[in-house]
Write an enzyme that holds these catalytic residues in place. Sequence first.
Site, mmCIF file in Angstrom:
data_model
loop_
_atom_site.group_PDB
_atom_site.id
_atom_site.type_symbol
_atom_site.label_atom_id
_atom_site.label_comp_id
_atom_site.label_asym_id
_atom_site.label_seq_id
_atom_site.Cartn_x
_atom_site.Cartn_y
_atom_site.Cartn_z
ATOM 1 N N ARG A 1 -7.584 -4.223 8.358
ATOM 2 C CA ARG A 1 -7.390 -3.045 9.292
ATOM 3 C C ARG A 1 -8.611 -2.138 9.301
ATOM 4 O O ARG A 1 -9.794 -2.420 8.380
ATOM 5 C CB ARG A 1 -6.341 -2.129 8.358
ATOM 6 C CG ARG A 1 -4.869 -2.612 9.155
ATOM 7 C CD ARG A 1 -3.779 -1.715 8.571
ATOM 8 N NE ARG A 1 -3.213 -1.996 7.118
ATOM 9 C CZ ARG A 1 -2.125 -1.474 6.569
ATOM 10 N NH1 ARG A 1 -1.424 -1.116 7.286
ATOM 11 N NH2 ARG A 1 -1.760 -2.237 5.300
ATOM 12 N N ARG B 1 27.612 -0.883 2.774
ATOM 13 C CA ARG B 1 28.659 -1.010 1.561
ATOM 14 C C ARG B 1 28.675 0.157 0.583
ATOM 15 O O ARG B 1 29.711 0.513 -0.122
ATOM 16 C CB ARG B 1 28.251 -2.516 1.086
ATOM 17 C CG ARG B 1 29.271 -2.845 -0.205
ATOM 18 C CD ARG B 1 28.961 -4.319 -0.651
ATOM 19 N NE ARG B 1 27.745 -4.086 -1.335
ATOM 20 C CZ ARG B 1 27.139 -3.657 -2.470
ATOM 21 N NH1 ARG B 1 28.292 -3.072 -3.184
ATOM 22 N NH2 ARG B 1 26.245 -3.938 -3.151
ATOM 23 N N TYR C 1 5.417 -7.802 15.786
ATOM 24 C CA TYR C 1 5.411 -6.699 15.093
ATOM 25 C C TYR C 1 5.985 -5.606 15.800
ATOM 26 O O TYR C 1 7.116 -4.986 15.450
ATOM 27 C CB TYR C 1 3.936 -6.377 14.426
ATOM 28 C CG TYR C 1 3.969 -5.070 13.637
ATOM 29 C CD1 TYR C 1 4.271 -5.166 12.322
ATOM 30 C CD2 TYR C 1 3.477 -3.919 14.055
ATOM 31 C CE1 TYR C 1 4.156 -4.237 11.546
ATOM 32 C CE2 TYR C 1 3.278 -2.835 13.488
ATOM 33 C CZ TYR C 1 3.623 -2.733 12.079
ATOM 34 O OH TYR C 1 3.596 -1.941 11.154
ATOM 35 N N PHE D 1 0.826 -1.051 -0.014
ATOM 36 C CA PHE D 1 -0.017 0.067 -0.033
ATOM 37 C C PHE D 1 0.951 1.253 0.084
ATOM 38 O O PHE D 1 0.927 2.212 -0.947
ATOM 39 C CB PHE D 1 -0.967 -0.112 1.308
ATOM 40 C CG PHE D 1 -1.388 1.435 1.575
ATOM 41 C CD1 PHE D 1 -2.107 2.102 0.691
ATOM 42 C CD2 PHE D 1 -1.351 1.682 3.064
ATOM 43 C CE1 PHE D 1 -2.618 3.324 1.415
ATOM 44 C CE2 PHE D 1 -2.088 2.681 3.571
ATOM 45 C CZ PHE D 1 -2.590 3.848 2.593
ATOM 46 N N GLY E 1 1.636 -7.579 -0.750
ATOM 47 C CA GLY E 1 1.536 -6.656 -1.647
ATOM 48 C C GLY E 1 0.941 -7.306 -2.856
ATOM 49 O O GLY E 1 0.815 -8.750 -2.938
HETATM 50 P P1 NAD Z 1 1.505 -3.715 3.074
HETATM 51 O O1 NAD Z 1 1.426 -5.025 3.783
HETATM 52 O O2 NAD Z 1 0.768 -3.204 2.142
HETATM 53 O O3 NAD Z 1 2.996 -3.446 2.616
HETATM 54 C C1 NAD Z 1 4.245 -4.400 3.098
HETATM 55 C C2 NAD Z 1 4.959 -4.799 1.786
HETATM 56 O O4 NAD Z 1 6.164 -5.486 2.281
HETATM 57 C C3 NAD Z 1 4.100 -5.764 0.861
HETATM 58 O O5 NAD Z 1 3.964 -5.574 -0.384
HETATM 59 C C4 NAD Z 1 4.670 -7.225 1.088
HETATM 60 O O6 NAD Z 1 4.431 -8.206 0.333
HETATM 61 C C5 NAD Z 1 6.027 -6.913 1.604
HETATM 62 N N1 NAD Z 1 6.802 -7.541 2.258
HETATM 63 C C6 NAD Z 1 6.472 -8.315 3.526
HETATM 64 N N2 NAD Z 1 7.421 -8.893 4.088
HETATM 65 C C7 NAD Z 1 8.425 -9.009 3.035
HETATM 66 C C8 NAD Z 1 9.731 -9.653 2.929
HETATM 67 N N3 NAD Z 1 10.223 -10.798 3.656
HETATM 68 N N4 NAD Z 1 10.480 -9.286 1.838
HETATM 69 C C9 NAD Z 1 9.840 -8.445 1.033
HETATM 70 N N5 NAD Z 1 8.861 -7.998 0.868
HETATM 71 C C10 NAD Z 1 8.028 -8.320 1.969
HETATM 72 O O7 NAD Z 1 1.671 -2.491 4.484
HETATM 73 P P2 NAD Z 1 1.729 -0.937 4.277
HETATM 74 O O8 NAD Z 1 0.767 -0.481 5.009
HETATM 75 O O9 NAD Z 1 2.222 -0.597 2.937
HETATM 76 O O10 NAD Z 1 3.257 -0.731 5.307
HETATM 77 C C11 NAD Z 1 4.539 -0.434 4.950
HETATM 78 C C12 NAD Z 1 5.396 -0.448 5.906
HETATM 79 O O11 NAD Z 1 4.843 0.728 6.717
HETATM 80 C C13 NAD Z 1 5.609 -1.497 6.810
HETATM 81 O O12 NAD Z 1 6.965 -1.537 7.382
HETATM 82 C C14 NAD Z 1 4.680 -1.121 8.080
HETATM 83 O O13 NAD Z 1 5.031 -1.694 9.347
HETATM 84 C C15 NAD Z 1 4.947 0.440 8.138
HETATM 85 N N6 NAD Z 1 3.674 1.054 8.772
HETATM 86 C C16 NAD Z 1 2.487 1.071 8.209
HETATM 87 C C17 NAD Z 1 1.557 1.783 8.894
HETATM 88 C C18 NAD Z 1 0.078 1.931 8.098
HETATM 89 O O14 NAD Z 1 -0.820 2.411 8.773
HETATM 90 N N7 NAD Z 1 -0.068 1.610 6.711
HETATM 91 C C19 NAD Z 1 1.698 2.317 10.113
HETATM 92 C C20 NAD Z 1 2.895 2.062 10.804
HETATM 93 C C21 NAD Z 1 3.790 1.360 9.877
HETATM 94 N N1 UDP Z 2 -11.104 -2.758 14.688
HETATM 95 C C1 UDP Z 2 -12.356 -2.661 14.781
HETATM 96 N N2 UDP Z 2 -13.109 -3.484 13.660
HETATM 97 C C2 UDP Z 2 -12.297 -3.948 12.594
HETATM 98 C C3 UDP Z 2 -10.870 -3.848 12.723
HETATM 99 C C4 UDP Z 2 -10.299 -3.190 13.570
HETATM 100 O O1 UDP Z 2 -13.055 -2.315 15.390
HETATM 101 O O2 UDP Z 2 -12.953 -4.510 11.630
HETATM 102 C C5 UDP Z 2 -10.302 -1.907 15.638
HETATM 103 C C6 UDP Z 2 -9.195 -2.666 16.319
HETATM 104 O O3 UDP Z 2 -9.415 -3.429 17.409
HETATM 105 C C7 UDP Z 2 -8.317 -1.346 16.736
HETATM 106 C C8 UDP Z 2 -8.454 -0.221 15.642
HETATM 107 O O4 UDP Z 2 -9.699 -0.817 15.206
HETATM 108 O O5 UDP Z 2 -8.757 -0.868 17.889
HETATM 109 C C9 UDP Z 2 -7.524 -0.008 14.574
HETATM 110 O O6 UDP Z 2 -7.179 -1.306 14.177
HETATM 111 P P1 UDP Z 2 -6.068 -1.600 13.191
HETATM 112 O O7 UDP Z 2 -6.089 -3.226 13.001
HETATM 113 O O8 UDP Z 2 -6.636 -0.733 11.674
HETATM 114 O O9 UDP Z 2 -4.969 -0.940 13.388
HETATM 115 P P2 UDP Z 2 -3.869 -0.952 14.540
HETATM 116 O O10 UDP Z 2 -4.603 -1.660 15.689
HETATM 117 O O11 UDP Z 2 -2.593 -1.815 14.364
HETATM 118 O O12 UDP Z 2 -3.600 0.557 15.147
#
Ligand code: NAD
Ligand code: UDP
Length: 310
Positions: free
Chosen positions: A185, A105, A144, A12, A37
Amino acid sequence: MKRILITGGAGFIGSHLCERLLKEGNDVICLDNYFTGNKDNIRHLLDNHNFELVRHDIITPYYAEVDEIYNLACPASPPHYQYNPIKTMKTSVYGAMNTLGLAKRTGAKILQASTSEVYGDPEIHPQVESYWGNVNPIGIRSCYDEGKRASETLFMDYHRQNGVKIKIIRIFNTYGPRMNPNDGRVVSNFIVQALKNEDITIFGTGEQTRSFQYIDDLIEGMTRMMRSDNSFIGPVNLGNPNEFTMLELASKVLEITNSKSKLIFLPLPGDDPRQRQPDISLAKEKLDWSPKIELHEGLIKTIEYFDSII
Ligand code: NAD
Ligand code: UDP
């Protein structure tokens, strides 16, 4: 033109970042193992000669000559990161070591996508970067949370020990087009449920809070952080400080979609944080950054996207 590696580039956030960095005229390598992804997220970029797609798992080393690395590879939604928790921890820890080794590197600057989860169930509100967090080391979210904390440690140690040019951002809940509709999510769940007139699944009482940031604001903050002075390494919070309960989020989604869905209440998952809100003073001061897109506007754009793919 810079040569930029984005791990997790087909996810994403990664797909939006690939798009942005290509638009600026850079050469982008998008590395992904497609666990969460999808090629559809970056299909529109495949004709661009500056774009290269690599299927690779970051728990093993990857070699390329690059100037900048954005390390995003890691499943981010609780159902996905809990699906294979040992793999999640390996991705965070080995992934950090392999990308940091590459940065060491090549001399590349490297940015780590860390998370508000490093604060756990916070006892300080809003969360400032100097807060060390309240994280359960043995719970179902630990793979995580602790994985991301360990990667922050590795980033700091590669910086102190080897002089690697690092940047750490702590991302708060981010939403927008190209979220995986099945990723569990809250924003994607509520929107998909509302569009299908299915029950809206509220976990717990729905009074827990989150602060939701629209994807475009995050991408702006991330790229500003990468370009900031090398002496500013973070960690820096990137999020929208406007805080909502899950009940408020549900009612906004229902209003915009004009849905007939009803709310149902399900058990709260283990270690679910009660509240979360970023203090973004540091990002304002160091990056001259603050989010511009509020929840209502961002939800409209996201709902349009889900409407088009469902
Ligand atoms: P996402 O799941 O859409 O993207 C993660 C990507 O990493 C995917 O394309 C997945 O296929 C790839 N991936 C997973 N394991 C892998 C591996 N071992 N080798 C290569 N690729 C791998 O999630 P996102 O929301 O786009 O999150 C991206 C990053 O941002 C993550 O590190 C996540 O922890 C961080 N992040 C996201 C949020 C959010 O709200 N979206 C919040 C905090 C941190
Ligand atoms: N949550 C919810 N209904 C759902 C999915 C999540 O009420 O269908 C709640 C979840 O318990 C959390 C909040 O929404 O309190 C955010 O959840 P998410 O998984 O999006 O992110 P995170 O908990 O990692 O912040």
